[in-house]
Motif scaffolding. Structure first.
Motif, PDB file in Angstrom:
ATOM      1  N   PRO A 109       0.908  -1.255   0.043  1.00 18.20           N
ATOM      2  CA  PRO A 109       0.096  -0.134   0.067  1.00 18.20           C
ATOM      3  C   PRO A 109       0.888   1.271  -0.085  1.00 18.20           C
ATOM      4  CG  PRO A 109      -0.843  -1.451   1.661  1.00 18.20           C
ATOM      5  CD  PRO A 109       0.448  -1.961   1.201  1.00 18.20           C
ATOM      6  N   GLY A 110       0.612   2.323  -0.740  1.00 17.00           N
ATOM      7  CA  GLY A 110       1.273   3.373  -1.069  1.00 17.00           C
ATOM      8  C   GLY A 110       2.743   3.120  -1.390  1.00 17.00           C
ATOM      9  N   GLY A 111       2.853   2.028  -1.926  1.00 15.71           N
ATOM     10  CA  GLY A 111       4.444   1.905  -2.367  1.00 15.71           C
ATOM     11  C   GLY A 111       4.478   1.866  -3.809  1.00 15.71           C
ATOM     12  N   LYS A 112       5.754   1.479  -4.286  1.00 16.11           N
ATOM     13  CA  LYS A 112       5.993   1.608  -5.606  1.00 16.11           C
ATOM     14  C   LYS A 112       7.098   0.181  -5.868  1.00 16.11           C
ATOM     15  CE  LYS A 112       9.591   5.279  -5.668  1.00 16.11           C
ATOM     16  NZ  LYS A 112       9.915   6.331  -6.373  1.00 16.11           N
ATOM     17  N   VAL A 113       6.967  -0.638  -6.951  1.00 15.45           N
ATOM     18  CA  VAL A 113       7.917  -1.361  -7.335  1.00 15.45           C
ATOM     19  C   VAL A 113       8.370  -1.284  -8.801  1.00 15.45           C
ATOM     20  CG1 VAL A 113       8.223  -3.901  -7.798  1.00 15.45           C
ATOM     21  CG2 VAL A 113       6.959  -3.209  -5.731  1.00 15.45           C
ATOM     22  N   SER A 114       9.740  -1.487  -9.117  1.00 12.00           N
ATOM     23  CA  SER A 114      10.273  -1.242 -10.401  1.00 12.00           C
ATOM     24  C   SER A 114      10.823  -2.625 -10.865  1.00 12.00           C
ATOM     25  CB  SER A 114      11.362  -0.176 -10.227  1.00 12.00           C
ATOM     26  OG  SER A 114      10.668   1.149 -10.060  1.00 12.00           O
ATOM     27  N   TRP A 115      10.425  -2.996 -12.040  1.00 11.84           N
ATOM     28  CA  TRP A 115      11.289  -4.088 -12.663  1.00 11.84           C
ATOM     29  C   TRP A 115      11.542  -3.961 -13.827  1.00 11.84           C
ATOM     30  CZ3 TRP A 115       7.311  -5.824 -16.149  1.00 11.84           C
ATOM     31  CH2 TRP A 115       5.960  -5.629 -15.608  1.00 11.84           C
ATOM     32  N   ASP A 116      12.516  -4.925 -14.263  1.00 13.67           N
ATOM     33  CA  ASP A 116      13.026  -4.791 -15.914  1.00 13.67           C
ATOM     34  C   ASP A 116      12.555  -5.884 -16.458  1.00 13.67           C
ATOM     35  OD1 ASP A 116      14.305  -2.366 -15.235  1.00 13.67           O
ATOM     36  OD2 ASP A 116      16.336  -3.248 -14.928  1.00 13.67           O
ATOM     37  N   PHE A 117      12.113  -5.828 -17.686  1.00 12.73           N
ATOM     38  CA  PHE A 117      11.311  -6.783 -18.401  1.00 12.73           C
ATOM     39  C   PHE A 117      11.827  -6.787 -19.846  1.00 12.73           C
ATOM     40  CE2 PHE A 117       7.492  -6.348 -21.333  1.00 12.73           C
ATOM     41  CZ  PHE A 117       7.073  -7.583 -21.528  1.00 12.73           C
ATOM     42  N   THR A 118      11.990  -7.831 -20.505  1.00 14.00           N
ATOM     43  CA  THR A 118      12.275  -8.166 -21.744  1.00 14.00           C
ATOM     44  C   THR A 118      10.978  -8.674 -22.601  1.00 14.00           C
ATOM     45  OG1 THR A 118      14.547  -8.738 -21.280  1.00 14.00           O
ATOM     46  CG2 THR A 118      13.915  -9.280 -23.461  1.00 14.00           C
ATOM     47  N   ALA A 119      10.568  -8.146 -23.401  1.00 17.15           N
ATOM     48  CA  ALA A 119       9.427  -8.487 -24.213  1.00 17.15           C
ATOM     49  C   ALA A 119       9.884  -9.542 -25.063  1.00 17.15           C
ATOM     50  CB  ALA A 119       8.866  -6.945 -24.890  1.00 17.15           C
ATOM     51  N   ASP A 120       9.935 -10.711 -24.760  1.00 15.10           N
ATOM     52  CA  ASP A 120      10.680 -11.793 -25.656  1.00 15.10           C
ATOM     53  C   ASP A 120       9.579 -12.784 -26.131  1.00 15.10           C
ATOM     54  OD1 ASP A 120      10.097 -12.818 -23.375  1.00 15.10           O
ATOM     55  OD2 ASP A 120      12.385 -13.676 -22.766  1.00 15.10           O
ATOM     56  N   ALA A 121       8.203 -12.580 -25.830  1.00 18.52           N
ATOM     57  CA  ALA A 121       7.197 -13.472 -26.145  1.00 18.52           C
ATOM     58  C   ALA A 121       6.005 -12.839 -27.042  1.00 18.52           C
ATOM     59  CB  ALA A 121       6.671 -14.239 -24.930  1.00 18.52           C
ATOM     60  N   VAL A 122       6.114 -12.962 -28.385  1.00 16.10           N
ATOM     61  CA  VAL A 122       5.069 -12.057 -29.314  1.00 16.10           C
ATOM     62  C   VAL A 122       3.668 -12.674 -29.015  1.00 16.10           C
ATOM     63  CG1 VAL A 122       4.593 -11.983 -31.704  1.00 16.10           C
ATOM     64  CG2 VAL A 122       6.888 -11.738 -31.242  1.00 16.10           C
ATOM     65  N   GLY A 123       2.776 -11.659 -28.885  1.00 17.57           N
ATOM     66  CA  GLY A 123       1.418 -12.120 -28.770  1.00 17.57           C
ATOM     67  C   GLY A 123       0.687 -11.213 -27.944  1.00 17.57           C
ATOM     68  N   ASP A 124      -0.405 -11.182 -27.335  1.00 15.97           N
ATOM     69  CA  ASP A 124      -1.382 -10.623 -26.461  1.00 15.97           C
ATOM     70  C   ASP A 124      -1.183 -11.471 -25.208  1.00 15.97           C
ATOM     71  OD1 ASP A 124      -1.979  -8.863 -28.217  1.00 15.97           O
ATOM     72  OD2 ASP A 124      -3.890  -9.556 -28.858  1.00 15.97           O
ATOM     73  N   TRP A 125      -1.012 -10.577 -23.950  1.00 14.38           N
ATOM     74  CA  TRP A 125      -0.788 -11.313 -22.651  1.00 14.38           C
ATOM     75  C   TRP A 125      -1.573 -10.500 -21.701  1.00 14.38           C
ATOM     76  CZ3 TRP A 125       1.885 -15.603 -23.449  1.00 14.38           C
ATOM     77  CH2 TRP A 125       2.590 -15.815 -24.243  1.00 14.38           C
ATOM     78  N   ALA A 126      -2.275 -11.145 -20.941  1.00 18.25           N
ATOM     79  CA  ALA A 126      -2.842 -10.488 -19.885  1.00 18.25           C
ATOM     80  C   ALA A 126      -1.985 -10.140 -18.687  1.00 18.25           C
ATOM     81  CB  ALA A 126      -3.816 -11.622 -18.825  1.00 18.25           C
ATOM     82  N   PHE A 127      -2.401  -8.902 -18.278  1.00 13.53           N
ATOM     83  CA  PHE A 127      -1.406  -8.309 -17.019  1.00 13.53           C
ATOM     84  C   PHE A 127      -2.682  -7.801 -15.830  1.00 13.53           C
ATOM     85  CE2 PHE A 127       0.092  -3.912 -15.750  1.00 13.53           C
ATOM     86  CZ  PHE A 127       1.204  -4.473 -15.054  1.00 13.53           C
ATOM     87  N   HIS A 128      -2.526  -8.192 -14.704  1.00 16.72           N
ATOM     88  CA  HIS A 128      -3.639  -7.511 -13.677  1.00 16.72           C
ATOM     89  C   HIS A 128      -3.086  -8.119 -12.350  1.00 16.72           C
ATOM     90  CE1 HIS A 128      -4.339 -12.165 -12.944  1.00 16.72           C
ATOM     91  NE2 HIS A 128      -3.986 -12.395 -14.169  1.00 16.72           N
ATOM     92  N   CYS A 129      -3.986  -7.593 -11.642  1.00 12.68           N
ATOM     93  CA  CYS A 129      -4.106  -7.879 -10.035  1.00 12.68           C
ATOM     94  C   CYS A 129      -4.377  -9.163  -9.889  1.00 12.68           C
ATOM     95  CB  CYS A 129      -4.743  -6.858  -9.225  1.00 12.68           C
ATOM     96  SG  CYS A 129      -4.861  -7.222  -7.689  1.00 12.68           S
ATOM     97  N   HIS A 130      -4.048 -10.005  -8.947  1.00  9.15           N
ATOM     98  CA  HIS A 130      -4.302 -11.585  -8.676  1.00  9.15           C
ATOM     99  C   HIS A 130      -5.321 -11.666  -7.761  1.00  9.15           C
ATOM    100  CE1 HIS A 130      -4.116 -15.643 -10.077  1.00  9.15           C
ATOM    101  NE2 HIS A 130      -3.262 -15.313 -10.879  1.00  9.15           N
ATOM    102  N   LEU A 131      -5.646 -10.478  -7.194  1.00 12.64           N
ATOM    103  CA  LEU A 131      -6.782 -10.473  -6.133  1.00 12.64           C
ATOM    104  C   LEU A 131      -8.012 -10.623  -7.079  1.00 12.64           C
ATOM    105  CD1 LEU A 131      -5.875  -7.562  -3.680  1.00 12.64           C
ATOM    106  CD2 LEU A 131      -5.440 -10.209  -3.347  1.00 12.64           C
TER     107      LEU A 131
END
Length: 650
Positions: free
Chosen positions: A607-629
């Protein structure tokens, strides 16, 4: 509800569960009440060709019958055991009267095999089947679940173990799978309806007058401050032990699921959080926990006494019970409204001591994204009890006079007087006519001006300027509407913190910064660009979104180009933690470990925080991105990530 159970009831339940005969009809071999561990002789689902059948059924939890959705007649679903380098074909048959699906959580595979209806495939119609087939390119602990409607809540989930092609760097003598979950007698649709009508419907742990009179929780002044902000510091979980029974491998706390060991063995516990809405705090009192894997990726072993596991995360843990005694595995819900409980024992029929539920946590100013304690000139500010002190009670009347003449300056300078007792009656509300009052829920109207601006702060001669709890200049891409209750004014990186309620437990708790990849990251390039994504919501209306827009209202995907390296900054503008998951990819958390940054597919943004991550887009296509609650995703906290081939870049 577990909090109402005493130790004798736990032990009575253990005796009733006994050999687990009453449960065996609903449980796969790996999850039987007395588990010898994952032995070669234990039946599992494996090989090149696997059939899974989805159907309605019932299940027994603590002696009660519940409606459920199972696979191959069991809840949880069968354990799928694969080997890195093989190719697998999974024929999924849907015998439900509604569409269904299976998502292979954390597996790297082609987009059309990922199993998200409307994103990567059309779903599986009633009475039909779908053939998933893909190469197995990784090893580790993963899981699978429905991505259709709210079926996951009803038991549509199961574990996956992928053995490495070569030697396993983790040495162990025995292994057990620990699938944590939550289950309710209410249908998931009923749960969601109640949350929409009253988001606090399941919160039975609010502060009370009796608690105030007995000196518990916040003092009166802080309660008044939080009341003015229309925020509940006890709002830690949306769905709680008031309706949930917390499970280990399909067993309630009185069922006493038991994992056997021989004293002196190194026992590997593959812990999976397959719940719909529950963050668990996991510990085995009396046993240190060696974390050896996170989200299926090997890490440099780190020894802790407890770890917080968000929905959809997995941790592999090695314990070394040296004594001939029973130990209790505790999966305590983050809001302390109940626990999942199991036993580690050398023999069947044993039960360890069950610790009482600990005091439930309360949110504080840091959870609002207002951590000023580390700012120059603010070190002495009293932030105790979660409320910011030092606002002049005459400030609002003075501010109203300025607002009446069109001024939008800060309300007043701060002194050491209390916030309580602020007078709203003298405020010129006509000056607020241009404001969206429906979207102001949750603002601190005692410490803010009419535009949500914090009082100008002068602490010890240090002018702090102004601060807003809904300042869109801090998040220019966020849609301005009532679905966005707050914008965190000062979000901070909380990956070095153990999670809500675990700061003062008196022992070592895992933090993300403890994790370091065992091997060098496969892509160590610096990111070529950076994007910010705000986690937004209105907790009073149960509205959840990314950047203020829910999935159903925003169909344009977040675009990436194949092979590009991007830094993603997740900023939590809400007072609730969110486990954020990206499909088809792993990312590297930016926690100071360079080319050995931990690789994950799901991360809790506090809560009230932030997270940074580095990501390589190495899989072509459409992908879900979501909160897992699950109910947050269902309410709209989901987007599509589109990775486009290099040749298609415009």
């Amino acid at each position: 509800m577990i909090s109402a159970l005493d130790r004798r009831q736990f032990l009575r339940g253990a005796a009733l569960a006994g050999g687990g005969a009453a449960l065996s009809a609903w449980l796969p071999a790996w999850a039987q009440t007395i588990s010898p561990g994952m032995r070669p002789t234990l039946p599992t689902v494996s090989g090149e060709d696997i059939t899974l059948t989805i159907a309605r059924q019932s299940m027994s939890i603590d002696g009660r019958q519940f409606r459920a959705i199972g696979l191959n007649g069991t809840v949880p679903a069968p354990l799928i055991r694969l080997r890195e380098g093989q190719r697998v074909r999974l024929n999924v048959v849907n015998q439900l009267e509604e569409d269904s699906s299976i998502h292979w959580h954390g597996l790297i595979l082609p987009a059309n095999m990922d199993g998200v209806p409307g994103v990567s495939f059309p779903g599986i119609k009633p009475g039909s089947n779908y053939l998933y087939q893909f190469p197995v390119v990784q090893s580790g602990t993963y899981w699978y679940h429905s991505h259709s409607g709210l079926q996951e809540q009803e038991g549509h989930y199961g574990p996956i173990i992928i053995d490495p092609a070569g030697a396993d760097p983790v040495a162990y003598d025995r292994e057990h799978v620990i699938v944590l979950a939550d289950h309710s007698a209410l249908s998931p649709q009923a749960i969601f309806r109640r949350l929409k009508v009253n988001p606090g419907h399941f919160n039975f742990q609010r502060q009370t007058l009796a608690g105030l009179l007995s000196g518990k929780d916040q003092p009166l002044k802080d309660r008044l401050d939080w009341g003015q902000m229309r925020m509940d510091p006890a709002d830690i979980s949306d769905v709680t032990g008031s309706t949930y029974t917390y499970l280990v491998n399909g067993h309630g706390p009185m069922d006493n699921w038991t994992a056997l060991f021989t004293p002196g063995e190194r026992v590997r516990l593959r812990v999976i959080n397959a719940s719909a809405m529950t963050t668990f705090n996991v510990r085995v009192p009396g046993l240190p926990l060696s974390i050896v894997q996170a989200d299926g990726q090997n890490v440099v072993p780190v020894t802790v006494d407890e770890f917080q596991i968000g929905v959809a995360e997995t941790y592999d843990v090695v314990v070394n019970p040296g004594e001939d005694k029973a130990y209790t595995l505790v999966g305590e819900a983050i809001d302390r409204s109940g626990m999942a409980r199991a036993t580690l024992a050398p023999r069947a029929g044993m039960a360890g001591e069950v610790p009482p539920l600990r005091k439930r946590p309360l949110a504080d100013m840091k959870d609002m994204g207002m951590d000023m304690s580390s700012m120059p000139g603010m070190e002495g500010m009293d932030m105790s009890g979660g409320a910011m002190r030092g606002v002049d009670p005459t400030a609002e009347k003075n501010a109203s006079a300025r607002l009446a003449t069109g001024a939008a300056a800060a309300m007043a300078t701060m002194d050491n007087s209390a916030m309580a007792g602020m007078d709203h009656s003298g405020m010129d509300h006509s000056a607020m006519s241009g404001m969206d009052h429906g979207s102001m829920a949750g603002m601190d109207h005692g410490a803010m001006g009419a535009d949500g601006q914090m009082a100008g702060m002068d602490h010890g001669g240090h002018a702090m300027g102004s601060m807003k709890m809904r300042d869109f200049s801090n998040a220019p891409q966020v849609k301005r509407d009532p679905s966005v209750q707050t914008i965190s004014p000062m979000p901070v990186d909380r990956t070095g913190e153990p999670g809500q309620g675990l700061t003062d437990v008196g022992h070592k708790v895992l933090v993300y910064k403890d994790l370091m990849a065992l091997e060098r990251n496969p892509d160590v390039r610096a990111p070529s660009r950076s994007i910010d994504i705000h986690l937004t919501g209105n907790m009073e209306r149960f509205m959840w979104s990314f950047d203020g827009e829910k999935m159903s209202d925003h169909h344009e995907p977040i675009p990436f180009i194949e092979g590009e390296r991007v830094r993603v900054n997740l900023i939590n503008d809400t007072m609730m933690g969110h486990p954020i998951h990206i499909h088809g990819h792993f990312f590297e958390l930016v926690t100071g470990h360079g080319d050995h940054a931990p690789r994950k597919h799901t991360v809790i943004v506090q809560p009230g925080g932030k997270v940074s991550w580095d990501f390589t887009a190495d899989a072509v296509g459409d992908w879900a991105f979501h909160c897992h609650l699950l109910y947050h995703m269902h309410a709209g906290m989901m987007r599509v990530v589109s990775v486009r081939p290099k040749g298609d870049a415009q």
